[in-house]
Design a protein around this motif. Structure first.
Motif, mmCIF file in Angstrom:
data_model
loop_
_atom_site.group_PDB
_atom_site.id
_atom_site.type_symbol
_atom_site.label_atom_id
_atom_site.label_comp_id
_atom_site.label_asym_id
_atom_site.label_seq_id
_atom_site.Cartn_x
_atom_site.Cartn_y
_atom_site.Cartn_z
ATOM 1 N N ILE A 196 36.501 41.117 42.029
ATOM 2 C CA ILE A 196 37.045 42.261 41.306
ATOM 3 C C ILE A 196 36.005 43.376 41.268
ATOM 4 C CG2 ILE A 196 38.111 43.029 39.149
ATOM 5 C CD1 ILE A 196 39.615 40.720 40.443
ATOM 6 N N GLN A 217 44.185 42.417 37.583
ATOM 7 C CA GLN A 217 43.660 41.509 38.610
ATOM 8 C C GLN A 217 42.628 40.560 38.013
ATOM 9 O OE1 GLN A 217 42.067 44.115 41.609
ATOM 10 N NE2 GLN A 217 44.033 45.088 41.997
ATOM 11 N N SER A 222 48.390 40.744 37.197
ATOM 12 C CA SER A 222 48.537 41.890 38.100
ATOM 13 C C SER A 222 49.918 42.523 37.997
ATOM 14 C CB SER A 222 48.266 41.464 39.551
ATOM 15 O OG SER A 222 46.910 41.160 39.731
#
Length: 314
Positions: A48, A162, A167
């Motif tokens: 991420i 995420q 998401s």
């Protein structure tokens, strides 16, 4: 005779077709397949990162998140990750059931944060020393800089999605935000000439220019910022400059912290002559909403829209 012998066969064929058609007409249609349920765990391990920030690797879905950003706290709850928030900083005032603590990104040390046993910490930009300490303890830290535009805000919410295994919910949230904001702006009457405004951050006349996130929001309505000739995103203006500019609208984002009100503004030397004061266009904003870039920015857009609409009524 041949025609009569063939009649039963023809009749049976017709009846068969008739019943077949009736069966097709009365058959209950099969239900549409449901959208597949998002499996949060399936999204991990994941790497991420927000633009310009150091990427982090999350081996599995975080279950014990410490949020040191009020904006991030709001966003986490909005996307369905509230149950994963173990602790939030003392400024995380929304939602009301967020687990607020005395943690502060700028003054708390890594040991205090680590005491909550986090598997993910979300920190604002500027908490460099704390971030370094947490990384030395091998605790993943996602740094979330202040947004400078609505697009930045949308990207940050989706990145939090995420990072938490939400998401789809995050994309749903940003889609609703985009749609709501677009409708509010489209429904707001346009002034014949651009209205001018002053956005007050503190009684000593710190403000935000069009180069800031808040300025980007005002720009949706074609408003002209009287501070745009100043340097930076958040300059301090001289009182004389504000009086000389005579803004059509004044927005106060310092009522909770500093007691700013329309009456207090009118009592300032020379301010009773300003158009915004004389026409009762001094607007008190919820400074938590005006100072964050989470899902409640829609409320800010609505407040600005209402003020612009009122300014054009006879």
């Amino acid at each position: 005779m041949l025609g009569f012998r063939r009649l039963p066969a023809l009749l049976l064929t017709v009846l068969a077709l008739l019943f077949a058609g009736t069966a097709c007409a009365t058959r209950t249609p099969s239900p549409a397949p449901e959208a597949p349920v998002e499996d949060p765990a399936a999204a991990f391990p994941a790497q991420i990162a927000l633009d310009g920030q150091e990427p982090i690797t999350l081996p599995q879905q975080p279950k014990h998140i410490v949020s040191l950003s009020p904006t991030a706290t709001e966003s986490l709850y909005a996307i369905g990750a509230g149950d994963q928030v173990e602790a939030a900083d003392r400024s995380s005032s929304f939602p009301a059931d967020a687990p607020r603590t005395e943690l502060n990104a700028l003054s708390s040390d890594a040991a205090a944060v680590a005491g909550h046993d986090p598997d993910l910490v979300i920190a604002p930009d500027g908490a460099g020393k704390l971030v370094e300490g947490l990384r030395e303890l091998e605790i993943p830290v996602l740094v979330t800089p202040a947004a400078t535009s609505l697009d930045d805000a949308y990207a940050q919410i989706e990145t939090l999605g995420q990072a938490t295994g939400h998401s789809r919910q995050a994309r749903d949230v940003t889609a609703r935000m985009r749609a709501d904001i677009a409708k509010i702006v489209a429904d707001t009457p346009k002034a014949p000439e651009p209205l001018t405004y002053f956005h007050e951050l503190s009684p000593d006349f710190y403000t935000a220019t069009s180069r800031s996130f808040i300025g980007d929001v005002y720009g949706l309505f074609g408003l002209r910022n009287i501070a745009d000739d100043a340097e930076g995103e958040y300059p301090q203006l001289a009182q004389e400059r504000i009086v000389q500019a005579d803004p059509d609208l004044i927005f106060l984002a310092d009522s909770k912290c500093c007691g700013a009100t329309a009456d207090a503004v009118a009592a300032r030397p020379g301010w009773n002559t300003l158009t915004a004061v004389r026409e009762r266009r001094v607007v008190t904003l919820d400074e938590d909403v005006a100072g964050r870039w989470g899902p409640r920015v829609v409320d800010l857009v609505r407040a600005i829209s209402d003020s612009v609409s009122r300014a054009q009524r006879p």
